[in-house]
Design a protein around this motif. Structure first.
Motif, PDB file in Angstrom:
ATOM      1  N   ARG A  27       0.800  -1.220   0.000  1.00  0.00           N
ATOM      2  CA  ARG A  27       0.000   0.000   0.000  1.00  0.00           C
ATOM      3  C   ARG A  27       0.836   1.274   0.000  1.00  0.00           C
ATOM      4  NH1 ARG A  27      -4.959  -0.383   3.985  1.00  0.00           N
ATOM      5  NH2 ARG A  27      -5.434   1.558   2.893  1.00  0.00           N
TER       6      ARG A  27
ATOM      7  N   ARG B 561      -3.407  -8.107  -3.881  1.00  0.00           N
ATOM      8  CA  ARG B 561      -3.686  -6.775  -3.328  1.00  0.00           C
ATOM      9  C   ARG B 561      -2.830  -5.700  -3.968  1.00  0.00           C
ATOM     10  NH1 ARG B 561      -4.359  -6.752   3.125  1.00  0.00           N
ATOM     11  NH2 ARG B 561      -5.391  -8.780   3.257  1.00  0.00           N
ATOM     12  N   THR B 565      -4.110  -2.186  -5.547  1.00  0.00           N
ATOM     13  CA  THR B 565      -3.669  -0.824  -5.232  1.00  0.00           C
ATOM     14  C   THR B 565      -2.697  -0.297  -6.289  1.00  0.00           C
ATOM     15  OG1 THR B 565      -1.954  -1.797  -3.830  1.00  0.00           O
ATOM     16  CG2 THR B 565      -3.927  -1.011  -2.724  1.00  0.00           C
ATOM     17  N   ARG B 567       0.309  -1.249  -7.135  1.00  0.00           N
ATOM     18  CA  ARG B 567       1.705  -1.097  -6.724  1.00  0.00           C
ATOM     19  C   ARG B 567       2.536  -2.118  -7.495  1.00  0.00           C
ATOM     20  NH1 ARG B 567       2.000   3.848  -4.688  1.00  0.00           N
ATOM     21  NH2 ARG B 567       0.872   4.113  -2.731  1.00  0.00           N
TER      22      ARG B 567
END
Lengths: 172, 915
Positions: A27, B561, B565, B567
């Protein structure tokens, strides 16, 4: 993670599960940074995140640590300034905050030197170190903050933060 | 969902949330009574069952649900967890694909289908799903999912070489088709740069990077800056980079070491970039560059003073490279620089490691350096104490072999002890969470005594090392470095229990178990008291293996994930991380250790054999990564000596060759099918990795299976039956064998002897190598007992002999029943087995008796006295408390006694169980 033993075997640094590190890296990779010595050894690292709503949007320092053999070289200072810079420019946060054990006077004076001030005292935020000196100070944390360029009027800090006590349930 | 139904289902979710899986099953049954076809409830029940380890029931329900082709969000989510628990990852993909096909407008289903493919690393399918989603929903995010999936497919080892550039070009084309340029965000920009780099389109990459926004991104994004450096280097733009670095160092005060390296690379570019010998002109030009660079670094060093060490380190590196390129430099230049560095940063702990690469001095330079250091010793303040620690370490580093005599080393050890004890005064008032400033002197004492042991072969020096380090550890409870040394020394002294204590106090956990468990689990079978039912080391193996479980359940999720996001820069790292843990050498070394201990611990029945065989075969073809951390063990030995790590390994650390050899040994022993060629073939890499005793053992196991093999082949049921069995077992998730399966395998192994057409193979005498092995081990044992070898060597011999005995039992257990002997006329064979067993048993029993006696002797007052006397050198010099040394002596000798006696009893028990 395969190389951080020299840092994480030290008592002040907690080793977390895989998901902890990967959550941060997936994140906020730009708020995580490792410093390596020229010989490839890890000297220290910082892990941070961006969180909060509205005026409370800020960068948070989750972990900051330096291996025993690389202490007293201002490495923490440099990593903090990187994290502040990214929180300011990339995430446009109002301030950066962090928690520190009230007993960790070395760290507190370093953060004060970097422009942080105590915003509040959080009761029983940390677990005991389990070394038989059950003092309140060991488990309580100071929430320390430093305003960034988006908060020119310094609304995110206050002067008498040490007397401002909240319980651990009231903070995230 | 109707409210009535919601009311019924809520309690199921609540029960699942609180891990009350049994009540969840009950709640499900209640609803299913009224609505036997409720798919959601079935799925939830399957989830509760899989969590209760009721795999078979869960499998059946799961198949029922899948057959209904569910599309409901709740059902799909529940089923995802069920199938993950069952290890049926490809079924998750199929399930979402089916659902998405039925509802192509559903964006969420598309996303889930994409993630399901990502989790299993199915990049091709992932790319197709993402492309479809991009067409459908016109979101650039899906475009980048598809682009990056193509990149990952190109990176995948399984993708054919020729296809890779095609995929990358496709990805590049897709980038230009986006609605927004790639510098929309740093991670998309990173993807773009990555593709250009892989396609070697460096000029295009440079154009992007030189763009204003590109520069801006690289300033704040470390990953983009890293790939930028890489591209510039590949492009050959080193000099340009050097110029930029110069500006950054001088004007922006950038102290990133990479900038210094850029400037260094640029300085030597004209010489380093060609393989041809440099002309005089080039040399002159480079020399001029060196002078300029020296000025830059000196300026940085002057500006920074004590604030940053980069400038001074860069100056050292500059001189070192100058010398290595054969360019003229004043002989004393490097030494002067090192002295300069020491004068500024000599009181920092990092000084030793920083200077190490530059200190290989000889002759006059060495003399000057040594006298410089000697004049810097002082012990007045904590700062000068740290400086003195550096002095002692640096002096030690450059000792020559001539200076490493036992007398001189002993004098050094005593000096280190003296300064250590003096230095303790600076830490008297520190809280016990702090390290003692003088710790490193104690570590030096440990080094000197280990070196003495290596020089003289006298065990007493190891005892002195243990006593000093225990003393230091008690004063600096948090020093993991002292514990690391003690772990190694206690193993050598045959006191593994004490090593384990220190290891546990280091609080090694999570991913550290992969990198550090080797400290106690390398060849752990030789310390283990498993035959006596002590499962300490077996549980350490299990505990240390937890991390691999969490890796396989958690890491893939984070790859998904990171896609969500966006990334991308992290994804390649995550995939590598997952792979390095999944295929970790230490993981499978522990697996083999566990098997070795299990064989000694449990009866040798079909259940054990079947289960372990499946798992061992599963790891046989892995390509391993060695993540073990040996670097963390301090090393202050002189450069002419091996490192502390190398000196204190009881045996060479097991590597990939060792693993392969032992996998073969056990797969052969467990194998039900005819031996395949590659299991029999020895490879040099394996032999090189084995200790001398293990080499004998390896030969022995080969001879054994070659001899017994034909009889197995004859007696065993037809391969077709076994193959079917094996295929069935392989479908199951490893680690969850079903009881019924094990029973079935058992049944087929004993019930299937229908009379065969061919004659039984002629019974051959046992190969000479087999009895000879036991004789050899016996004489090895006797030699070591009468010599001065360490306990660890003795125990290694004993453990190897015991293992050989157990393998013999394992290979011959099939021929034990009288019915088999009669049916196949194996009377003569049985007699050979019996003779060998008797011979081996008597040797093991003898070893057991001798070991038990040794154990008795060691832990007597006399034994302790010998220990204390052996450590007299540390008492003479320092007034080290006699009682303290006696205490350590007692602990060590007791631990050794416990080990000797335990292993002796274990031997006897193994013999009894299998005779």
């Amino acid at each position: 993670m395969f190389k951080f033993n020299n840092i994480n075997l030290d008592i002040w640094t907690e080793t977390y599960g895989i998901s902890f590190y990967l959550t941060y890296l997936s994140r906020w990779p730009d708020l995580c940074c490792v410093q390596e010595a020229p010989n490839g050894h890890m000297m220290g690292y910082v892990i941070g995140k961006a969180e909060g709503h509205g005026q409370d949007w800020h960068g948070h320092v989750t972990a900051l640590t330096v291996a025993p053999e690389y202490r007293r070289l201002s490495l923490a200072r440099k990593m903090m300034s990187l994290l502040e810079m990214v929180s300011d420019e990339t995430y446009k946060g109002f301030f950066v905050d962090l928690y520190v054990r009230c007993t960790n006077s070395v760290a507190i004076s370093m953060y004060e030197g970097l422009g942080y001030s105590v915003y509040r005292r959080v009761r029983e935020y940390y677990g005991s170190l389990g070394l038989g000196r059950a003092s309140k100070d060991e488990e309580d944390a100071f929430d320390m903050r430093k305003p960034l360029s988006r908060d020119p009027h310094r609304r995110s800090v206050r002067a008498n933060g040490r007397e401002f006590v909240v319980s651990a349930h009231d903070v995230s | 969902m109707s409210t009535a139904l919601d009311r019924q289902i809520r309690p199921i979710y609540d029960a699942l949330d609180t891990q009350s899986n049994k009540s969840a099953v009950l709640a499900c049954n209640k609803v299913l009574k009224k609505q036997p076809n409720n798919v959601l409830v079935k799925a939830l029940k399957a989830l509760a069952l899989v969590r209760l380890q009721k795999v078979e029931e869960s499998l059946l329900l799961a198949d029922e649900v899948l057959a209904k082709k569910p599309t409901d969000d709740g059902v799909l989510t529940a089923m995802m967890h069920v199938l993950r628990g069952l290890g049926r990852h490809s079924d998750i993909v199929a399930m979402f694909e089916t659902a998405y096909k039925q509802h192509p407008q559903n964006e969420d289903l598309g996303t889930q289908t994409f993630f399901a493919n990502v989790r299993v690393g199915n990049w091709k399918a992932a790319q197709q799903v993402a492309t479809k989603m991009h067409k459908q929903f016109q979101d650039d995010r899906y475009l980048y999912w598809s682009i990056f999936s193509a990149v990952l497919q190109a990176n995948d080892m399984a993708t054919p070489e020729a296809l890779r550039p095609v995929l990358l070009k496709l990805a590049l084309r897709l980038i230009s088709s986006g609605n927004t340029p790639s510098y929309f965000n740093p991670d998309r920009f990173y993807v773009h740069l990555l593709i250009l780099r892989e396609l070697e389109m460096y000029d295009d990459a440079a154009t992007l990077l030189n763009h204003e926004i590109g520069q801006k991104i690289c300033e704040t994004s470390l990953v983009c800056d890293e790939i930028r450096r890489d591209i510039m280097k590949l492009k050959g733009a080193c000099k340009q980079e050097g110029e930029q670095a110069k500006v950054k160092i001088l004007e922006k005060k950038d102290r990133n070491w990479l900038e210094f390296l850029s400037l260094l690379d640029a300085t030597f570019w004209d010489i380093a970039s060609t393989s041809e010998p440099a002309s005089e002109d080039v040399k002159a030009a480079v020399t001029e560059e060196i002078a300029k660079t020296r000025k830059v670094f000196s300026e940085a060093a002057t500006v920074d003073g004590l604030k940053d060490r980069s400038g001074l380190l860069a100056l050292l590196e500059l001189e070192k490279r100058t010398k290595s390129h054969g360019l003229w430099t004043d002989a004393c230049e490097i030494r002067m620089m090192a002295e300069n560095y020491f004068s500024q940063f000599g009181d920092k702990a990092c000084c030793y490691e920083d200077l190490l690469p530059y200190l290989a001095f000889e002759g006059e330079e060495l003399e000057q350096w040594t006298s410089f250091l000697n004049s810097r010793k002082s012990f007045d303040t904590p700062d000068t104490l740290q400086r003195s620690i550096n002095v002692y370490k640096l002096l030690r580093y450059n000792l020559t072999s001539a200076e490493l005599t036992p007398e001189l080393e002993l004098a050094r050890a005593q000096e280190y002890i003296k300064v250590y004890l003096d230095g303790l005064k600076f830490g008297v008032n520190l809280p016990d969470t702090e390290l003692q400033p003088a710790d490193d002197f104690a570590i030096l004492v440990g080094h000197a005594y280990v070196s003495l042991w290596k020089l003289t072969g006298e065990e007493s020096h190891l005892q002195s090392a243990a006593a000093t380090l225990e003393y230091a550890s008690a004063r600096s409870k948090q020093s993991y470095r002292i514990r690391l040394l003690l772990i190694r020394i206690y193993h050598l002294l045959g006191a593994p229990a004490l090593a384990l204590d220190h290891y546990r106090l280091m609080n090694v956990k999570q991913v550290q178990t992969d990198t550090l468990s080797h400290l106690i689990l390398s060849r752990a079978a030789m310390w283990s008291l498993a035959p006596l039912g002590d499962i300490t080391y077996m549980s350490e193996c299990m505990e240390a293996s937890q991390i691999y479980m969490s890796n396989s359940t958690e890491t893939a999720e984070f790859i998904a994930r990171a896609f969500s996001t966006e990334r991308y820069s992290q994804i390649i790292d995550f995939i590598e991380f997952e792979d390095r843990l999944d295929n970790s050498l230490q993981r499978d070394l522990m697996k083999v250790e566990h098997v070795r201990m299990r064989v000694a611990h449990e009866p040798l029945n079909a259940e054990l054999v079947d289960m372990e065989l499946i798992e061992l075969k599963f790891i046989f073809d892995r390509i391993h990564h060695d993540n073990r951390d040996f670097e963390v063990i301090p090393n202050y030995q002189p450069r002419c000596q091996p490192s502390f790590n190398e000196q204190t390994l009881p045996l060479k650390p097991p590597g990939a060759g060792w693993l392969s050899a032992y996998l073969k040994v056990y797969i052969r022993a467990f194998q039900e099918l005819p031996l395949r060629e590659r299991l029999v073939k020895k490879r040099q890499e394996e032999i090189d990795d084995l200790s001398e005793d293990e080499k004998l053992f390896y030969e022995y196991t080969l001879a054994l299976s070659e001899w017994v093999g034909p009889y197995h082949d004859y007696v065993r049921p037809p391969p077709s039956a076994l193959l079917a069995e094996a295929a069935k077992s392989n479908d199951l998730k490893p680690g969850h064998p079903l009881k019924s399966m094990a029973a079935a395998a058992n049944g087929s192994a004993t019930n299937g002897h229908s009379k065969k057409d061919e004659e039984p193979p002629a019974v051959k005498e046992s190969p000479e190598l087999i009895p000879k092995f036991f004789d050899d081990m016996k004489s090895r044992f006797d030699a070591v007992i009468s010599g001065t070898a360490l306990p660890s060597e003795l125990l290694h011999i004993v453990a190897t002999t015991q293992e050989a005995y157990l393998l013999f039992a394992l290979e011959t257990v099939r021929f034990k029943p009288n019915s088999i002997i009669k049916q196949y006329k194996f009377g003569q064979l049985a007699q050979s087995f019996k003779d060998l067993r008797v011979k081996a048993s008597s040797i093991l029993n003898e070893m057991s008796t001798v070991l038990a006696k040794l154990g008795e002797e060691v832990a007597t007052p006399d034994g302790r006295k010998a220990f204390v006397q052996a450590s007299s050198s540390i008492q003479d010099s320092s007034g080290f408390d006699h009682d303290f040394v006696l205490g350590v002596a007692k602990k060590t000798t007791d631990a050794r006694k416990q080990t000797y006696e335990g292993i002796a009893k274990g031997l006897a028990k193994v013999v009894k169980n299998h005779s």
